[in-house]
Design an enzyme around this catalytic site. Structure first.
Site, PDB file in Angstrom:
ATOM      1  N   LYS A  66       5.007   7.230   0.530  1.00  0.00           N
ATOM      2  CA  LYS A  66       4.819   7.356  -0.903  1.00  0.00           C
ATOM      3  C   LYS A  66       5.558   6.232  -1.625  1.00  0.00           C
ATOM      4  O   LYS A  66       6.727   5.949  -1.329  1.00  0.00           O
ATOM      5  CB  LYS A  66       5.323   8.713  -1.399  1.00  0.00           C
ATOM      6  CG  LYS A  66       4.512   9.899  -0.902  1.00  0.00           C
ATOM      7  CD  LYS A  66       3.132   9.938  -1.529  1.00  0.00           C
ATOM      8  CE  LYS A  66       2.358  11.182  -1.117  1.00  0.00           C
ATOM      9  NZ  LYS A  66       1.051  11.275  -1.792  1.00  0.00           N
ATOM     10  N   ASP A  78       0.880   5.076  -0.324  1.00  0.00           N
ATOM     11  CA  ASP A  78       0.146   5.879  -1.304  1.00  0.00           C
ATOM     12  C   ASP A  78       0.880   5.820  -2.635  1.00  0.00           C
ATOM     13  O   ASP A  78       2.006   6.298  -2.754  1.00  0.00           O
ATOM     14  CB  ASP A  78       0.043   7.332  -0.819  1.00  0.00           C
ATOM     15  CG  ASP A  78      -0.754   8.209  -1.777  1.00  0.00           C
ATOM     16  OD1 ASP A  78      -1.325   7.675  -2.751  1.00  0.00           O
ATOM     17  OD2 ASP A  78      -0.811   9.434  -1.534  1.00  0.00           O
ATOM     18  N   LYS A 127     -10.287  15.511   0.787  1.00  0.00           N
ATOM     19  CA  LYS A 127      -9.517  16.734   0.981  1.00  0.00           C
ATOM     20  C   LYS A 127     -10.451  17.914   0.769  1.00  0.00           C
ATOM     21  O   LYS A 127     -11.168  17.974  -0.233  1.00  0.00           O
ATOM     22  CB  LYS A 127      -8.344  16.784   0.007  1.00  0.00           C
ATOM     23  CG  LYS A 127      -7.403  15.596   0.154  1.00  0.00           C
ATOM     24  CD  LYS A 127      -6.253  15.622  -0.841  1.00  0.00           C
ATOM     25  CE  LYS A 127      -5.339  14.420  -0.644  1.00  0.00           C
ATOM     26  NZ  LYS A 127      -4.188  14.392  -1.572  1.00  0.00           N
TER      27      LYS A 127
END
Length: 328
Positions: free
Chosen positions: A109, A139, A215
């Site tokens: 992240k 990300d 997702k």
């Protein structure tokens, strides 16, 4: 989608839990979820608390598919997964990686609010130092502007990135970043621009990404996600939404049913949790997860049961989302 069950049936099958996190992830140290004990198996309804009912209703559609219809037949029985490193200080990277088994791919992240590019560089450098041969992806969750993203990717390129996930919020911005960093060898992946978009195929039509992140829950279920991947015509990485093992099972079903699976999936996040609702969690062994069914354990449902006021909140949310689905 499976036929919509009666609301009373869903409420009778509902269990609300609060699962503790090992580290802060997405700004939370506890993950609230509503689990459903359906005739086809356990299902999870867990849209983040800030999501509105329209968006959250897709998560309910996915839960109904899992619990009342079941999943498509798998094409593979083993799913490679990445480890996930939240936006922790570089000094904490080793401890986070230690919670994962045999790491071959890592998602890191970056662009966390309140942090700077120097924090991202230090975090990525710490991962690369610990795992010199691993595939590394980052990300940003849309946290950069286009100039910030281009500068960041140029600075991060020496660490050899597999791809950058959602570096900027907009589709036009993704396309611009993709053009500007074309010579760096870093692919651009779209996540929020797919799962939160009114039109999940707009990214592909705009040529704004090299691959898409899918997702199951935010897209309305495994079968709907498979349709989107087929229509997009881009490679796909299946990822989780900070799920329990019950929710991860849906992601595993999606990854197992894709015709092609060229990248490791982001389905290892149960390792970031300090609690789960099944006895044998769906966590990676030797870098992957074997396809298998899971069932919530009654004792764990009691241990992690949400307080009464949060249970009421989730049951009311379930009822509102059910009305959205019933209205078509």
């Amino acid at each position: 989608m499976a036929a919509l069950p009666d609301l009373d049936h869903l409420l009778d099958a509902a269990h609300v839990v609060v699962l503790p996190m090992r580290v802060k992830f997405r700004g939370v140290l506890e993950r609230e979820l509503l689990l459903l004990d359906g005739p086809a198996g356990w299902a999870e309804f867990g849209p983040f608390v800030e999501y509105d009912d329209e968006e959250s209703s897709r998560w309910l559609a996915a839960a109904i598919e899992a619990g009342w219809e079941g999943f498509p037949e798998p094409l593979r029985q083993w799913i490679p997964v990445n480890a996930t490193v939240p936006a922790v200080p570089a000094s904490d990277v080793a401890a986070v990686l230690a919670s994962f088994d045999s790491v071959h791919t890592v998602k890191i992240k970056v662009a966390e609010r309140g942090q700077e590019l120097a924090d991202d560089l230090a975090r990525v450098a710490a991962v690369r130092a610990a795992l010199p041969d691993a595939a590394i992806r980052i990300d940003a969750n849309g946290g950069w502007t286009v100039p910030e993203a281009v500068d960041a990717l140029r600075a991060l390129a020496p660490y050899v990135l597999e791809y950058a996930e959602q570096p900027v919020p907009s589709i036009d911005g993704l396309a611009q970043v993709r053009r500007d960093v074309a010579g760096l060898g870093i692919l651009i992946a779209a996540d929020e621009s797919v799962r939160k978009a009114t039109d999940p195929l707009a990214v592909a039509r705009a040529g704004a990404a090299d691959l898409i992140i899918v997702k199951a829950a935010p897209l309305g279920g495994v079968r709907r996600a498979l349709e989107i991947v087929a229509q997009a015509g881009l490679p796909a990485v299946v990822s989780s939404a900070l799920d329990s093992s019950v929710g991860i099972r849906a992601g595993i079903a999606l990854a197992a049913a894709l015709p092609q699976l060229p990248y490791a999936c982001g389905l290892g996040t149960v390792a970031l949790m300090a609690g789960d609702v099944v006895e044998e969690s769906l966590v990676a062994l030797d870098g992957g997860i074997t396809v298998r069914d899971v069932a919530a354990d009654p004792h764990l449902l009691v241990r992690y049961a949400a307080p009464a006021e949060r249970t009421v909140w989730w049951r009311e949310r379930l009822a509102r989302c059910h009305r959205v689905l019933a209205a078509g």
